[in-house]
Design a protein around this motif. Structure first.
Motif, PDB file in Angstrom:
ATOM      1  N   VAL A   1       0.834  -1.126  -0.082  1.00  0.00           N
ATOM      2  CA  VAL A   1       0.160  -0.110   0.034  1.00  0.00           C
ATOM      3  C   VAL A   1       1.015   1.201  -0.009  1.00  0.00           C
ATOM      4  O   VAL A   1       1.655   1.392   0.867  1.00  0.00           O
ATOM      5  CB  VAL A   1      -0.927   0.011   1.240  1.00  0.00           C
ATOM      6  CG1 VAL A   1      -1.674   1.318   1.519  1.00  0.00           C
ATOM      7  CG2 VAL A   1      -1.913  -1.277   1.146  1.00  0.00           C
ATOM      8  N   TRP A   2       0.845   2.016  -0.902  1.00  0.00           N
ATOM      9  CA  TRP A   2       1.302   3.290  -1.101  1.00  0.00           C
ATOM     10  C   TRP A   2       0.508   4.392  -0.274  1.00  0.00           C
ATOM     11  O   TRP A   2      -0.546   4.715  -0.941  1.00  0.00           O
ATOM     12  CB  TRP A   2       1.729   3.928  -2.693  1.00  0.00           C
ATOM     13  CG  TRP A   2       2.196   5.158  -2.355  1.00  0.00           C
ATOM     14  CD1 TRP A   2       2.658   5.779  -1.828  1.00  0.00           C
ATOM     15  CD2 TRP A   2       2.068   6.200  -3.731  1.00  0.00           C
ATOM     16  NE1 TRP A   2       3.008   7.156  -2.140  1.00  0.00           N
ATOM     17  CE2 TRP A   2       2.462   7.343  -3.300  1.00  0.00           C
ATOM     18  CE3 TRP A   2       1.298   5.856  -4.847  1.00  0.00           C
ATOM     19  CZ2 TRP A   2       2.221   8.361  -4.195  1.00  0.00           C
ATOM     20  CZ3 TRP A   2       1.426   6.901  -5.953  1.00  0.00           C
ATOM     21  CH2 TRP A   2       2.030   8.308  -5.582  1.00  0.00           C
ATOM     22  N   ARG A   3       0.854   4.674   0.844  1.00  0.00           N
ATOM     23  CA  ARG A   3      -0.017   5.350   1.722  1.00  0.00           C
ATOM     24  C   ARG A   3       0.679   6.962   1.305  1.00  0.00           C
ATOM     25  O   ARG A   3       1.576   7.418   1.724  1.00  0.00           O
ATOM     26  CB  ARG A   3       0.055   5.244   3.098  1.00  0.00           C
ATOM     27  CG  ARG A   3      -0.717   6.079   4.111  1.00  0.00           C
ATOM     28  CD  ARG A   3      -0.578   5.721   5.581  1.00  0.00           C
ATOM     29  NE  ARG A   3      -1.331   6.575   6.308  1.00  0.00           N
ATOM     30  CZ  ARG A   3      -0.891   7.858   6.772  1.00  0.00           C
ATOM     31  NH1 ARG A   3       0.127   8.510   6.453  1.00  0.00           N
ATOM     32  NH2 ARG A   3      -2.035   8.447   7.537  1.00  0.00           N
ATOM     33  N   LYS A   4      -0.382   7.617   0.519  1.00  0.00           N
ATOM     34  CA  LYS A   4      -0.047   9.192   0.242  1.00  0.00           C
ATOM     35  C   LYS A   4       0.064  10.068   1.717  1.00  0.00           C
ATOM     36  O   LYS A   4      -1.024  10.188   2.168  1.00  0.00           O
ATOM     37  CB  LYS A   4      -0.981   9.565  -0.770  1.00  0.00           C
ATOM     38  CG  LYS A   4      -1.160   8.871  -2.060  1.00  0.00           C
ATOM     39  CD  LYS A   4      -1.774   9.033  -3.145  1.00  0.00           C
ATOM     40  CE  LYS A   4      -2.061   8.280  -4.079  1.00  0.00           C
ATOM     41  NZ  LYS A   4      -3.089   8.674  -5.254  1.00  0.00           N
ATOM     42  N   ALA A   5       1.167  10.518   1.734  1.00  0.00           N
ATOM     43  CA  ALA A   5       1.169  11.591   2.734  1.00  0.00           C
ATOM     44  C   ALA A   5       0.268  12.971   2.448  1.00  0.00           C
ATOM     45  O   ALA A   5      -0.226  13.285   3.249  1.00  0.00           O
ATOM     46  CB  ALA A   5       2.703  12.157   2.947  1.00  0.00           C
ATOM     47  N   ASN A   6      -0.051  13.163   1.310  1.00  0.00           N
ATOM     48  CA  ASN A   6      -0.653  14.517   1.148  1.00  0.00           C
ATOM     49  C   ASN A   6      -1.839  14.011  -0.221  1.00  0.00           C
ATOM     50  O   ASN A   6      -1.385  14.624  -1.287  1.00  0.00           O
ATOM     51  CB  ASN A   6       0.281  15.440   0.466  1.00  0.00           C
ATOM     52  CG  ASN A   6       1.444  15.160  -0.298  1.00  0.00           C
ATOM     53  OD1 ASN A   6       1.407  13.980  -0.513  1.00  0.00           O
ATOM     54  ND2 ASN A   6       2.049  16.040  -0.983  1.00  0.00           N
ATOM     55  N   PRO A   7      -2.712  13.300   0.300  1.00  0.00           N
ATOM     56  CA  PRO A   7      -3.642  13.072  -1.173  1.00  0.00           C
ATOM     57  C   PRO A   7      -4.655  14.158  -1.270  1.00  0.00           C
ATOM     58  O   PRO A   7      -4.783  15.061  -0.469  1.00  0.00           O
ATOM     59  CB  PRO A   7      -4.355  11.773  -0.386  1.00  0.00           C
ATOM     60  CG  PRO A   7      -4.560  12.267   1.124  1.00  0.00           C
ATOM     61  CD  PRO A   7      -3.153  12.694   1.376  1.00  0.00           C
ATOM     62  N   MET A   8      -5.175  13.982  -2.398  1.00  0.00           N
ATOM     63  CA  MET A   8      -6.469  15.040  -2.712  1.00  0.00           C
ATOM     64  C   MET A   8      -7.491  14.662  -1.701  1.00  0.00           C
ATOM     65  O   MET A   8      -7.986  13.527  -1.646  1.00  0.00           O
ATOM     66  CB  MET A   8      -6.691  14.928  -4.082  1.00  0.00           C
ATOM     67  CG  MET A   8      -7.798  16.052  -4.682  1.00  0.00           C
ATOM     68  SD  MET A   8      -8.110  15.553  -6.161  1.00  0.00           S
ATOM     69  CE  MET A   8      -6.985  15.755  -7.069  1.00  0.00           C
TER      70      MET A   8
END
Lengths: 382, 382
Positions: free
Chosen positions: B139-146
């Motif tokens: 899982v690529w957990r986005k630090a700054n998602p939309m």
DNA sequence: CCCCAGGTTGAATCTGCAG
DNA sequence: TCTGCAGATTCAACCTGGG
């Protein structure tokens, strides 16, 4: 007789021409239906439940025993209910129960399925084929997963849930405000950090775990709070030891479970009768402390905050270490982490590499690499 | 010229009959193959690349490019039948490129695919059907998602990668030590927190982003470091603006890309020629002990690092064993290797004698015999 | 009472080589 | 292909017992 509040709620949500319910037989609310879930669901009327939560067999396909480094054997899932001959057999099983679940689900209802990489892709594909409409995939990031003892893969530290509505046009329930409140006034994200089920919550029978894969109540708590309203009916086709039922009761939802194993049923019935409807203590379990993010030195290297090849010094310039591509340091022929190499050089038992090693900045002079870490944290914080 | 340790490792991993490579035509290394990736891959020989990284189209409406198996074009969809048809077309497309990729992949190679809930379940299921063996889902957990602007769902804050080997028996590459180092001496987990691609890394063309789904280099950095060795060949069938190529070049890997869009190709070629390969000295990553030279306990005895007659204890001093001249141990009347005697004493199926048995050092206290081995290795290394 | 050391445990597709 | 064996490999949380 006056309507209970939960009945009012169901009526309010009803589509204009929802006469089916009036004719339909009464639902077996808050009971466990014995036997195979597909058979059991056939006894339920069409469009009668608001939400389905399912924790189906994962089809793990484990090999022989797995031993820990210190020699003990891992107590793995070896139950018959998790064994399938082929992917095709698993797909057929999945298609069968998902079909029946969709029939029973109200048009504006939604379904959750939890799984791991062994089965979740098959479940997701079948579910899409059947007309369910995926709303989110949710990652349960385990705070305390079992390590990979052999060092052969990445630590399997999460499970995946799929949240899907009955169809593309469904007006599903999503309690946006409740989720945002639960998450410190930030939108709830698709990744949830929760500990695995242990401690006093873990049900035992004769000193051993009653069920090999008991889910944490905090997980169900969030699921039910997000996608159901008080008084809604939740169906769990793989009831096990009844986490869904216990949380549903605490949150004032009605539930229906299906389970084949008589032992699990006994445990679940006892557990649910012990479950107290919501009080303050239940809310407390959800307040996860927001700890500062842990950043590895390797992350700074791989994100470009520190370039491989950079030479680091201690404050007194006694040693010079070169940053490697994997975030390790090389210094005087030795290689290791920033902490290890710092300790080795000083001949100390341990060392905080973050404050020991410095970058020689042409403008600001010697800066501990911890400064870079702070910069990274500030830049990437949500 | 002497082999470096990492080259030794690569050679050591090679299967006996790896003759195919010698006969095969030269690979088009470090070039972008123009056109459809399935066609392009057909031009590559069997079993010729070490790793595949693929970022296939996510959207199930591929516009004019998505055709039904019989050739007709699938258009926008809004009913269940067409939806099924669309899924089927996407599955066919997925099956086609994954089949070709598997042919081109070496038997001990591995493949990465990245996707979202729109497509990843279909990709995962097809991949399993074709015989790939899933190693992890990451899982690529986005630090700054939309954020989710409408507040109708959970913030979609992650993407999923599947990492799979060519087959169940593959001896795939996993640089365990490098990953552990990159994560501050903790095992790398299946969830990675990384920022999305932005800032100066985000490629622009005429002021607009050059590619809608450009992946961060940090993601590829970790992927390549984990599952390839220096000099390996990486194939990216959906090359886009060439993140895979740029990172491969930096890390000293060879790459092959496939891309249809001439604009993307231009951007990618410029970008990769700008990417600076890392200095040789920064590329040395942490090696697993697996690849370190094997030292027998008998060698330590015969070279005087451990004297015959020395008495060894386990950490808790439950047992005392005497070192024999041939490197075996005698304990409670039994004789055997350090491992065997360790296992016998504990009544365990196996035991690592190197960490189980200790020497009582008058200055440093109980030291595992593994430290003697380390001393020997350091002293005798070229 | 607290604190610390030590032991246990959790959905896991978990080795590699020589003979 | 199979057998035997050397030897590499773990993190966070919870529980228990002793000081």
């Amino acid at each position: 007789m006056a309507l209970t509040r939960s009945e009012e709620r169901i009526n309010a949500k009803k589509r204009p021409a929802a006469k089916a319910k009036a004719k339909a037989p009464a639902l077996p609310l808050n009971t466990i239906l014995r036997g195979d879930c597909i058979e059991a669901m056939r006894g339920l009327p069409d469009a009668s439940v608001d939400m389905v939560f399912a924790d189906p067999p994962y089809n793990l396909q484990l090999g022989g025993d797995l031993t820990r480094p210190e020699g003990s054997v891992v107590d793995a899932v070896d139950n018959d209910w998790d064994k399938f001959d082929t992917f095709r057999a698993y797909d057929e099983f999945t298609r069968a129960w998902l079909t029946e679940a969709r029939r029973v689900l109200k048009p504006d209802g939604s379904l959750w399925v939890i799984g791991s990489y062994h089965n979740i892709f098959r479940v997701g594909a079948v579910l899409q084929d059947l007309g369910y409409w995926i709303l989110n995939d949710i990652v349960w990031r385990k705070a305390n997963p079992m390590p990979n003892f052999r060092g052969t893969r990445f630590t399997n530290a999460h499970e995946t849930m799929i949240w899907a509505s009955h169809g593309e046009k469904s007006k599903y329930t999503f309690n946006y405000r409740a989720m945002k409140t639960l998450n410190d006034e930030l939108q709830m994200r698709s990744d949830w950090v929760l500990p695995i089920c242990g401690g006093s919550e873990r049900l035992k029978r004769n000193g051993k775990k009653a069920h090999p894969t008991q889910k944490p109540e905090a997980l169900l708590y969030r699921v039910l709070l997000a996608s159901t309203n008080k008084g809604d009916v939740v169906l769990d086709p793989f009831f096990g030891t009844g986490t869904t039922g216990a949380v549903a009761r605490r949150l004032g939802r009605d539930w229906i479970g299906c389970e084949r194993d008589e032992t699990y049923i006994e445990v679940a019935e006892q557990r649910i009768s012990d479950a107290l409807p919501l009080d303050e203590s239940a809310l407390k379990t959800m307040q996860s402390p927001r700890s500062a993010p842990r950043v590895a030195f390797g992350t700074l290297v791989s994100t470009g905050y520190v370039a491989p090849g950079t030479v680091l010094h201690d404050r007194k310039r006694r040693w010079a270490a070169t940053v490697q591509a994997d975030g390790s340091l090389v210094c005087e022929g030795k290689q290791g982490s920033i902490h290890k190499i710092g300790a080795t050089m000083q001949d100390a038992p341990s060392c905080n590499g973050w404050t020991f090693w410095h970058i020689d900045d042409p403008e600001k002079g010697m800066q501990p690499i911890d400064t870079q870490r702070q910069t990274y944290i500030l830049a990437t914080e949500p």
